[in-house]
Design a protein around this motif. Structure first.
Motif, PDB file in Angstrom:
ATOM      1  N   ALA A  62       0.774  -1.104  -0.027  1.00 58.16           N
ATOM      2  CA  ALA A  62      -0.084   0.031  -0.043  1.00 58.16           C
ATOM      3  C   ALA A  62       0.911   1.237  -0.261  1.00 58.16           C
ATOM      4  CB  ALA A  62      -1.007   0.065   1.325  1.00 58.16           C
ATOM      5  N   THR A  63       0.614   2.381  -0.772  1.00 63.23           N
ATOM      6  CA  THR A  63       1.334   3.607  -0.719  1.00 63.23           C
ATOM      7  C   THR A  63       0.684   4.496  -0.068  1.00 63.23           C
ATOM      8  OG1 THR A  63      -0.100   4.295  -2.795  1.00 63.23           O
ATOM      9  CG2 THR A  63       2.222   2.938  -3.205  1.00 63.23           C
ATOM     10  N   ALA A  64      -0.500   4.169   0.771  1.00 60.12           N
ATOM     11  CA  ALA A  64      -1.110   5.238   1.628  1.00 60.12           C
ATOM     12  C   ALA A  64      -1.241   4.649   3.060  1.00 60.12           C
ATOM     13  CB  ALA A  64      -2.570   5.556   1.225  1.00 60.12           C
ATOM     14  N   GLN A  65      -1.156   5.436   4.122  1.00 63.43           N
ATOM     15  CA  GLN A  65      -0.951   4.843   5.577  1.00 63.43           C
ATOM     16  C   GLN A  65      -2.361   4.779   5.896  1.00 63.43           C
ATOM     17  OE1 GLN A  65       1.904   7.957   6.953  1.00 63.43           O
ATOM     18  NE2 GLN A  65       3.084   6.147   7.577  1.00 63.43           N
ATOM     19  N   THR A  66      -3.256   5.342   5.253  1.00 62.19           N
ATOM     20  CA  THR A  66      -4.558   4.836   5.785  1.00 62.19           C
ATOM     21  C   THR A  66      -5.179   3.433   5.465  1.00 62.19           C
ATOM     22  OG1 THR A  66      -5.426   5.679   3.516  1.00 62.19           O
ATOM     23  CG2 THR A  66      -5.441   7.375   5.255  1.00 62.19           C
ATOM     24  N   VAL A  67      -6.256   2.972   6.145  1.00 64.22           N
ATOM     25  CA  VAL A  67      -6.772   1.753   5.752  1.00 64.22           C
ATOM     26  C   VAL A  67      -7.589   1.673   4.675  1.00 64.22           C
ATOM     27  CG1 VAL A  67      -8.302  -0.031   6.816  1.00 64.22           C
ATOM     28  CG2 VAL A  67      -6.725   0.942   8.553  1.00 64.22           C
ATOM     29  N   LEU A  68      -7.154   1.049   3.507  1.00 67.42           N
ATOM     30  CA  LEU A  68      -7.762   1.213   2.406  1.00 67.42           C
ATOM     31  C   LEU A  68      -8.967  -0.022   2.225  1.00 67.42           C
ATOM     32  CD1 LEU A  68      -4.449   1.303   0.117  1.00 67.42           C
ATOM     33  CD2 LEU A  68      -5.909   3.174   0.849  1.00 67.42           C
ATOM     34  N   ALA A  69      -9.947   0.502   1.376  1.00 65.68           N
ATOM     35  CA  ALA A  69     -11.007  -0.245   1.010  1.00 65.68           C
ATOM     36  C   ALA A  69     -10.312  -1.511  -0.051  1.00 65.68           C
ATOM     37  CB  ALA A  69     -12.137   0.420   0.687  1.00 65.68           C
ATOM     38  N   SER A  70     -11.170  -2.742  -0.019  1.00 65.91           N
ATOM     39  CA  SER A  70     -10.888  -3.655  -1.128  1.00 65.91           C
ATOM     40  C   SER A  70     -10.744  -2.945  -2.549  1.00 65.91           C
ATOM     41  CB  SER A  70     -11.868  -4.872  -1.005  1.00 65.91           C
ATOM     42  OG  SER A  70     -11.226  -5.842  -1.998  1.00 65.91           O
ATOM     43  N   ALA A  71      -9.554  -3.388  -3.333  1.00 66.36           N
ATOM     44  CA  ALA A  71      -9.315  -3.199  -4.456  1.00 66.36           C
ATOM     45  C   ALA A  71      -8.987  -4.216  -5.368  1.00 66.36           C
ATOM     46  CB  ALA A  71      -8.477  -1.846  -4.481  1.00 66.36           C
ATOM     47  N   ASN A  72      -8.962  -4.073  -6.764  1.00 62.92           N
ATOM     48  CA  ASN A  72      -8.735  -5.328  -7.547  1.00 62.92           C
ATOM     49  C   ASN A  72      -7.702  -4.940  -8.448  1.00 62.92           C
ATOM     50  OD1 ASN A  72     -10.653  -6.540  -6.326  1.00 62.92           O
ATOM     51  ND2 ASN A  72     -12.281  -5.887  -8.065  1.00 62.92           N
ATOM     52  N   ILE A  73      -6.649  -5.948  -8.724  1.00 59.96           N
ATOM     53  CA  ILE A  73      -5.928  -5.878 -10.005  1.00 59.96           C
ATOM     54  C   ILE A  73      -6.764  -6.252 -11.100  1.00 59.96           C
ATOM     55  CG2 ILE A  73      -3.895  -6.953 -10.934  1.00 59.96           C
ATOM     56  CD1 ILE A  73      -2.938  -7.578  -7.978  1.00 59.96           C
ATOM     57  N   VAL A  74      -6.468  -5.525 -12.093  1.00 63.98           N
ATOM     58  CA  VAL A  74      -7.406  -5.662 -13.569  1.00 63.98           C
ATOM     59  C   VAL A  74      -6.628  -5.537 -14.602  1.00 63.98           C
ATOM     60  CG1 VAL A  74      -9.314  -4.860 -12.424  1.00 63.98           C
ATOM     61  CG2 VAL A  74      -8.011  -3.435 -13.659  1.00 63.98           C
ATOM     62  N   ARG A  75      -7.141  -6.021 -15.854  1.00 62.07           N
ATOM     63  CA  ARG A  75      -6.483  -6.099 -17.128  1.00 62.07           C
ATOM     64  C   ARG A  75      -6.303  -4.555 -17.635  1.00 62.07           C
ATOM     65  NH1 ARG A  75      -8.384  -6.181 -22.263  1.00 62.07           N
ATOM     66  NH2 ARG A  75      -6.993  -7.188 -23.937  1.00 62.07           N
ATOM     67  N   SER A  76      -5.246  -4.219 -18.108  1.00 59.55           N
ATOM     68  CA  SER A  76      -5.097  -3.065 -18.589  1.00 59.55           C
ATOM     69  C   SER A  76      -5.656  -3.054 -20.063  1.00 59.55           C
ATOM     70  CB  SER A  76      -3.546  -2.674 -18.725  1.00 59.55           C
ATOM     71  OG  SER A  76      -3.462  -1.517 -19.573  1.00 59.55           O
ATOM     72  N   ALA A  77      -6.249  -1.811 -20.627  1.00 54.45           N
ATOM     73  CA  ALA A  77      -6.533  -1.779 -22.057  1.00 54.45           C
ATOM     74  C   ALA A  77      -5.362  -1.869 -23.077  1.00 54.45           C
ATOM     75  CB  ALA A  77      -7.352  -0.646 -22.454  1.00 54.45           C
ATOM     76  N   THR A  78      -4.289  -1.550 -22.648  1.00 57.85           N
ATOM     77  CA  THR A  78      -3.171  -1.855 -23.369  1.00 57.85           C
ATOM     78  C   THR A  78      -2.738  -3.244 -23.809  1.00 57.85           C
ATOM     79  OG1 THR A  78      -1.372  -1.852 -21.389  1.00 57.85           O
ATOM     80  CG2 THR A  78      -2.087   0.378 -22.579  1.00 57.85           C
ATOM     81  N   SER A  79      -3.605  -4.083 -22.844  1.00 54.17           N
ATOM     82  CA  SER A  79      -3.045  -5.786 -23.495  1.00 54.17           C
ATOM     83  C   SER A  79      -3.351  -5.959 -24.952  1.00 54.17           C
ATOM     84  CB  SER A  79      -3.955  -6.613 -22.427  1.00 54.17           C
ATOM     85  OG  SER A  79      -3.733  -6.275 -21.330  1.00 54.17           O
ATOM     86  N   THR A  80      -2.514  -6.720 -25.661  1.00 53.62           N
ATOM     87  CA  THR A  80      -2.754  -6.920 -26.872  1.00 53.62           C
ATOM     88  C   THR A  80      -3.480  -8.509 -27.178  1.00 53.62           C
ATOM     89  OG1 THR A  80      -0.500  -8.015 -27.300  1.00 53.62           O
ATOM     90  CG2 THR A  80      -1.021  -5.699 -27.751  1.00 53.62           C
ATOM     91  N   GLY A  81      -3.447  -9.197 -25.986  1.00 47.41           N
ATOM     92  CA  GLY A  81      -3.643 -10.600 -26.003  1.00 47.41           C
ATOM     93  C   GLY A  81      -5.568 -10.508 -25.724  1.00 47.41           C
ATOM     94  N   SER A  82      -6.024 -11.388 -26.617  1.00 46.88           N
ATOM     95  CA  SER A  82      -7.636 -11.638 -26.006  1.00 46.88           C
ATOM     96  C   SER A  82      -7.848 -12.994 -25.407  1.00 46.88           C
ATOM     97  CB  SER A  82      -8.415 -11.467 -27.490  1.00 46.88           C
ATOM     98  OG  SER A  82      -9.726 -11.572 -27.294  1.00 46.88           O
ATOM     99  N   ILE A  83      -8.381 -12.765 -24.232  1.00 50.84           N
ATOM    100  CA  ILE A  83      -8.921 -13.903 -23.339  1.00 50.84           C
ATOM    101  C   ILE A  83     -10.475 -13.751 -23.149  1.00 50.84           C
ATOM    102  CG2 ILE A  83      -8.396 -15.200 -21.249  1.00 50.84           C
ATOM    103  CD1 ILE A  83      -5.733 -13.550 -20.877  1.00 50.84           C
ATOM    104  N   ALA A  84     -10.876 -14.955 -23.739  1.00 50.52           N
ATOM    105  CA  ALA A  84     -12.346 -15.197 -23.583  1.00 50.52           C
ATOM    106  C   ALA A  84     -12.897 -15.155 -22.278  1.00 50.52           C
ATOM    107  CB  ALA A  84     -12.954 -16.774 -23.739  1.00 50.52           C
ATOM    108  N   GLY A  85     -13.870 -13.891 -22.015  1.00 49.49           N
ATOM    109  CA  GLY A  85     -14.397 -13.802 -20.480  1.00 49.49           C
ATOM    110  C   GLY A  85     -13.467 -12.837 -19.755  1.00 49.49           C
ATOM    111  N   VAL A  86     -12.463 -12.190 -20.423  1.00 46.84           N
ATOM    112  CA  VAL A  86     -11.656 -11.228 -19.780  1.00 46.84           C
ATOM    113  C   VAL A  86     -11.783  -9.916 -20.247  1.00 46.84           C
ATOM    114  CG1 VAL A  86      -9.389 -10.514 -18.982  1.00 46.84           C
ATOM    115  CG2 VAL A  86     -10.024 -13.086 -19.027  1.00 46.84           C
ATOM    116  N   SER A  87     -12.276  -8.841 -19.283  1.00 47.40           N
ATOM    117  CA  SER A  87     -12.442  -7.702 -19.616  1.00 47.40           C
ATOM    118  C   SER A  87     -11.353  -6.682 -18.620  1.00 47.40           C
ATOM    119  CB  SER A  87     -13.730  -7.044 -19.610  1.00 47.40           C
ATOM    120  OG  SER A  87     -14.292  -7.064 -18.372  1.00 47.40           O
TER     121      SER A  87
END
Length: 247
Positions: A62-87
């Motif tokens: 975490a880069t903040a010292q506050t208690v953070l709400a849950s957050a997700n790692i997600v696919r970037s739009a810069t990806s060139t690969g297409s994976i079924a069901g992944v957005s």
């Protein structure tokens, strides 16, 4: 083809930590981890049920010292690969955190707001109370960075002036509790203190000087009597009028 994953706001990856491997007809040629992205370069053959990419050894912070709400790692739009069901909203991993150990108390007057990760742990200036008017104070059990942390310890509220109405001792609920206080003496600087009856930690408010309340009655003082706000007997000093001689 590439699969690029991004860290959510207020989180970062440890650069260089982590590697991806392929299975089935997936072959990974490189994994590049920076503070904000994971870039996996791969080739894919025919679709197979067993095709997958596994990432291991990834470190996040975490880069903040506050208690953070849950957050997700997600696919970037810069990806060139297409994976079924992944957005772009597909969750590749949830990140969350909790407050640190309970090490101090925080007391907030009306006009003050909690501000974790700051030097004082709060912002704002206390409002000026009105003598005889009830107001609420907030007591928080906090960690070293002023994040509220779980505690059910019992708190006692005291004041520097004796002419007050104080709440009964009460337990914190999930590390916080609201207490009602009434300061009755106008024109005198006063403080309020919260004390943890178990850990003996304390927190004292800034000094506040209550204003007099609205005019609602008259007072007559005879010689020998002195005004004594908040005492019984129509706010008169516990004495008797001085004697007078009639000639």
């Amino acid at each position: 083809m590439t699969l690029v994953l991004t860290a959510p706001a207020n989180w970062q990856f440890q650069a260089g930590a982590g590697a991806a491997t392929g299975a089935g007809n997936i072959s990974v040629s490189s994994t590049v981890v920076t503070g904000t992205t994971i870039t996996i370069t791969y080739t894919a053959g025919a679709n197979l049920t067993g095709n997958k990419i596994t990432i291991s050894g990834l470190l996040v912070q975490a880069t903040a010292q506050t208690v953070l709400a849950s957050a997700n790692i997600v696919r970037s739009a810069t990806s060139t690969g297409s994976i079924a069901g992944v957005s772009g909203s597909t969750n590749f991993g949830s990140l969350s955190q909790i407050g640190g150990a309970y090490v101090k108390l925080q007391l907030l007057l009306p006009g003050e707001t909690a501000a974790p990760a700051t030097v004082s742990g709060k912002t704002g200036t206390p409002n000026t109370p009105v003598a005889g008017t009830q107001f609420n104070v907030i007591v928080n059990a906090v960690d070293a960075n002023w994040n509220v942390t779980a505690s059910t310890n019992t708190i006692a509220i005291t004041a520097s002036n004796l002419n007050v109405t104080l709440p009964a001792n009460a337990a914190l609920v999930a590390g916080t509790k609201i207490f009602a206080v009434t300061l009755k003496t106008a024109g005198v600087a006063q403080t309020i203190t919260a004390t943890d009856n178990i850990s003996t930690l304390t927190a004292t408010s800034p000094s506040v000087t209550p204003n007099a309340g609205a005019f609602n009655k008259m007072q007559i003082l005879l010689p020998g009597e002195s005004a004594a706000p908040n005492n019984a007997g129509e706010n008169r000093h516990a004495g008797s009028p001085g004697s007078r001689h009639i000639i």
